[in-house]
Design an enzyme around this catalytic site. Structure first.
Site, PDB file in Angstrom:
ATOM      1  CD1 TRP A  24      19.784 -36.706 -29.796  1.00 50.38           C
ATOM      2  CD2 TRP A  24      19.307 -34.728 -28.880  1.00 50.38           C
ATOM      3  NE1 TRP A  24      18.663 -36.227 -30.411  1.00 50.38           N
ATOM      4  CE2 TRP A  24      18.344 -35.003 -29.864  1.00 50.38           C
ATOM      5  CE3 TRP A  24      19.223 -33.524 -28.167  1.00 50.38           C
ATOM      6  CZ2 TRP A  24      17.301 -34.137 -30.160  1.00 50.38           C
ATOM      7  CZ3 TRP A  24      18.179 -32.670 -28.456  1.00 50.38           C
ATOM      8  CH2 TRP A  24      17.237 -32.975 -29.438  1.00 50.38           C
ATOM      9  CD  GLU A  60      17.609 -41.493 -33.005  1.00 46.68           C
ATOM     10  OE1 GLU A  60      16.392 -41.252 -32.939  1.00 46.68           O
ATOM     11  OE2 GLU A  60      18.436 -41.067 -32.161  1.00 46.68           O
ATOM     12  CB  ALA A  82      25.210 -38.004 -22.279  1.00 47.76           C
ATOM     13  CB  VAL A  83      20.099 -41.011 -21.917  1.00 47.36           C
ATOM     14  CG1 VAL A  83      18.589 -40.798 -21.841  1.00 47.36           C
ATOM     15  CG2 VAL A  83      20.484 -41.671 -23.236  1.00 47.36           C
ATOM     16  CB  THR A  88       8.669 -36.386 -19.749  1.00 50.04           C
ATOM     17  OG1 THR A  88       9.830 -36.538 -20.576  1.00 50.04           O
ATOM     18  CG2 THR A  88       8.231 -34.926 -19.734  1.00 50.04           C
ATOM     19  CG  HIS A  90      12.265 -38.558 -23.996  1.00 55.92           C
ATOM     20  ND1 HIS A  90      11.756 -38.917 -25.222  1.00 55.92           N
ATOM     21  CD2 HIS A  90      13.551 -38.216 -24.211  1.00 55.92           C
ATOM     22  CE1 HIS A  90      12.696 -38.802 -26.133  1.00 55.92           C
ATOM     23  NE2 HIS A  90      13.800 -38.377 -25.552  1.00 55.92           N
ATOM     24  CG  PHE A 115      25.946 -49.275 -22.499  1.00 49.38           C
ATOM     25  CD1 PHE A 115      25.055 -49.197 -23.548  1.00 49.38           C
ATOM     26  CD2 PHE A 115      25.635 -48.642 -21.312  1.00 49.38           C
ATOM     27  CE1 PHE A 115      23.858 -48.506 -23.420  1.00 49.38           C
ATOM     28  CE2 PHE A 115      24.449 -47.944 -21.166  1.00 49.38           C
ATOM     29  CZ  PHE A 115      23.557 -47.878 -22.227  1.00 49.38           C
ATOM     30  NE  ARG A 129      27.969 -41.465 -13.120  1.00 48.76           N
ATOM     31  CZ  ARG A 129      27.778 -40.746 -12.022  1.00 48.76           C
ATOM     32  NH1 ARG A 129      27.934 -39.429 -12.057  1.00 48.76           N
ATOM     33  NH2 ARG A 129      27.451 -41.320 -10.880  1.00 48.76           N
TER      34      ARG A 129
END
Length: 155
Positions: A24, A60, A82-83, A88, A90, A115, A129
């Site tokens: 992702w 995951e 990367a989130v 929302t 999520h 991390f 970043r």
């Protein structure tokens, strides 16, 4: 009497490193991966001792990291993803469970898991970043892995 100080360094030219990489947001994550590999190479880690493992996303990561730790082939796992916050909740679930899960695997396995997962509010922050204004967090995660491998070997 002298106080003994134990600290890691970046001279860990041996050891095997797993880069756990999210598919992702690959437009950002691939730069994190490249930064991590470059850092490991510059510190003497050969390509034979670097493995890249792709997972679908950061959610995951804990299970994939557990399987990597169970294999007992790695001195450290470097998690790279990367989130990016959306409209929302999520983001909160994925970022929180990824963070908690990786920390739990690290503690249970006694294995450094660094991390390098960006948890950001915007695409712009992610890009900054991953190698522009705010440095490369993948490179920083690799440096942390090198230092932790060294530190653990001295404790």
């Amino acid at each position: 009497m002298t106080i003994k100080v134990i600290e890691g360094d970046f001279k860990a030219s041996t050891g095997k490193y797993a880069l756990l990489v999210s598919r992702w947001n690959s437009f950002v994550v691939e730069h994190l991966k490249d930064g991590a590999i470059d850092t490991l190479r510059r510190h003497g880690i050969s390509d034979e001792n670097i493995e890249v493992i792709y997972a679908p996303g950061a959610f995951e990561f804990p299970l994939a990291a557990q399987k990597l730790a169970d294999a007992k082939r790695y001195d450290a796992i470097i998690a790279l993803g990367a989130v990016i916050r959306g409209g929302t909740p999520h983001f909160d679930y994925v970022a929180g469970e990824c963070t908690k899960g990786l920390a739990q695997v690290s503690l249970n396995a006694g294995l450094p898991i660094t991390f390098g997962v960006l948890t950001v509010d915007s695409i712009e922050q992610a890009i900054e970043r991953s190698g522009t204004k705010a440095g490369n967090k993948g490179a920083e995660a690799a440096s942390t892995a090198l230092e932790m491998v060294s530190l653990i070997s001295k404790i």
